[in-house]
Design a protein around this motif. Structure first.
Motif, PDB file in Angstrom:
ATOM      1  N   UNK A 151       2.498   6.258   1.387  1.00 57.99           N
ATOM      2  CA  UNK A 151       3.284   6.870   2.481  1.00 57.99           C
ATOM      3  C   UNK A 151       3.518   5.842   3.583  1.00 57.99           C
ATOM      4  N   UNK A 152       4.726   5.882   4.175  1.00 55.58           N
ATOM      5  CA  UNK A 152       5.022   4.990   5.296  1.00 55.58           C
ATOM      6  C   UNK A 152       5.977   5.693   6.258  1.00 55.58           C
ATOM      7  N   UNK A 153       5.706   5.529   7.551  1.00 61.31           N
ATOM      8  CA  UNK A 153       6.660   5.962   8.574  1.00 61.31           C
ATOM      9  C   UNK A 153       7.405   4.716   9.018  1.00 61.31           C
ATOM     10  N   UNK A 154       8.741   4.803   9.012  1.00 60.47           N
ATOM     11  CA  UNK A 154       9.607   3.665   9.292  1.00 60.47           C
ATOM     12  C   UNK A 154      10.400   3.874  10.572  1.00 60.47           C
ATOM     13  N   UNK A 173       0.827  -1.208   0.000  1.00 60.78           N
ATOM     14  CA  UNK A 173       0.000   0.000   0.000  1.00 60.78           C
ATOM     15  C   UNK A 173       0.862   1.259   0.000  1.00 60.78           C
ATOM     16  N   UNK A 174       2.073   1.180   0.564  1.00 57.17           N
ATOM     17  CA  UNK A 174       2.950   2.354   0.582  1.00 57.17           C
ATOM     18  C   UNK A 174       3.926   2.374  -0.596  1.00 57.17           C
ATOM     19  N   UNK A 175       3.740   1.449  -1.542  1.00 56.78           N
ATOM     20  CA  UNK A 175       4.493   1.345  -2.794  1.00 56.78           C
ATOM     21  C   UNK A 175       5.864   0.692  -2.635  1.00 56.78           C
ATOM     22  N   UNK A 176       6.111   0.037  -1.502  1.00 61.66           N
ATOM     23  CA  UNK A 176       7.321  -0.767  -1.349  1.00 61.66           C
ATOM     24  C   UNK A 176       7.225  -1.980  -2.264  1.00 61.66           C
ATOM     25  N   UNK A 177       8.351  -2.416  -2.775  1.00 62.35           N
ATOM     26  CA  UNK A 177       8.372  -3.517  -3.750  1.00 62.35           C
ATOM     27  C   UNK A 177       8.342  -4.883  -3.069  1.00 62.35           C
ATOM     28  N   UNK A 178       7.249  -5.612  -3.280  1.00 62.69           N
ATOM     29  CA  UNK A 178       7.114  -6.979  -2.780  1.00 62.69           C
ATOM     30  C   UNK A 178       7.850  -7.965  -3.676  1.00 62.69           C
ATOM     31  N   UNK A 179       7.872  -7.695  -4.949  1.00 63.06           N
ATOM     32  CA  UNK A 179       8.526  -8.582  -5.899  1.00 63.06           C
ATOM     33  C   UNK A 179       8.129  -8.241  -7.321  1.00 63.06           C
TER      34      UNK A 179
END
Length: 126
Positions: A82-85, A30-36
Motif C-alpha cells: 500500500x502507498x499514499x501518493x 515495499x508497496x509493490x511498485x516496479x523498480x525494474x
C-alpha cells in the motif's frame, strides 16, 4: 505471483520484494511498485538492495486504470502492499493524493520509476 521478501542484512529492514515473471524477475518496492526487471533472481535482489528504500523518495509514474492516464507522483506514506501518493511533482500541503494498493496494481494500475516508451504510455494493458 509469489513475492519473496528482500531484507537488509544488518538490521532486517524490509527493502522490497522480488517475483518471478515469464522469463524474468521483477524487483519491487515495499508497496509493490516496479523498480525494474532482471534476468536472474540474484540480479533482481541486488536491484532491490541498491534502490528499494531510496526509491521511496523519488518521483514515480502512475498509470491509473480508471482514468487511463499517466501521472507523476511522489510516495508520502507506504507499507507492505500500500502507498499514499501525492499526485504531481511536489508533495506539498493541499495537493491531491491517491492511495494505491497491491490489489489495484494486480487489477491494472502501474507504478514504475522509468516511464514507458511513448507507444506504450496510453494504455500499458493494451
Amino acid at each position: 505471483m509469489r513475492l519473496i521478501e528482500i531484507r537488509r542484512a544488518d538490521d532486517g529492514e524490509l527493502e522490497g520484494f522480488i517475483a518471478q515473471g515469464p522469463g524474468e524477475w521483477l524487483a519491487l518496492t515495499v508497496f509493490h511498485g516496479e523498480l525494474g526487471r532482471a534476468r536472474s533472481r540474484t540480479a533482481a535482489a541486488a536491484l532491490v538492495h541498491a534502490r528499494g528504500l531510496a526509491a521511496l523518495a523519488e518521483r514515480w509514474h502512475w498509470f491509473s486504470r480508471r482514468t487511463r492516464e499517466w501521472q507523476v507522483v511522489l510516495p508520502q506514506e507506504c507499507s507492505p502492499g500500500r502507498v499514499r501518493l501525492a499526485v504531481g511533482y511536489y508533495s506539498l500541503a493541499g495537493v491531491p493524493t491517491a492511495t494505491i494498493t497491491a490489489a489495484d496494481l494486480a487489477a491494472g494500475d502501474r507504478l514504475v520509476l522509468e516511464r514507458l516508451a511513448p507507444d506504450a504510455e496510453a494504455d500499458p494493458a493494451g
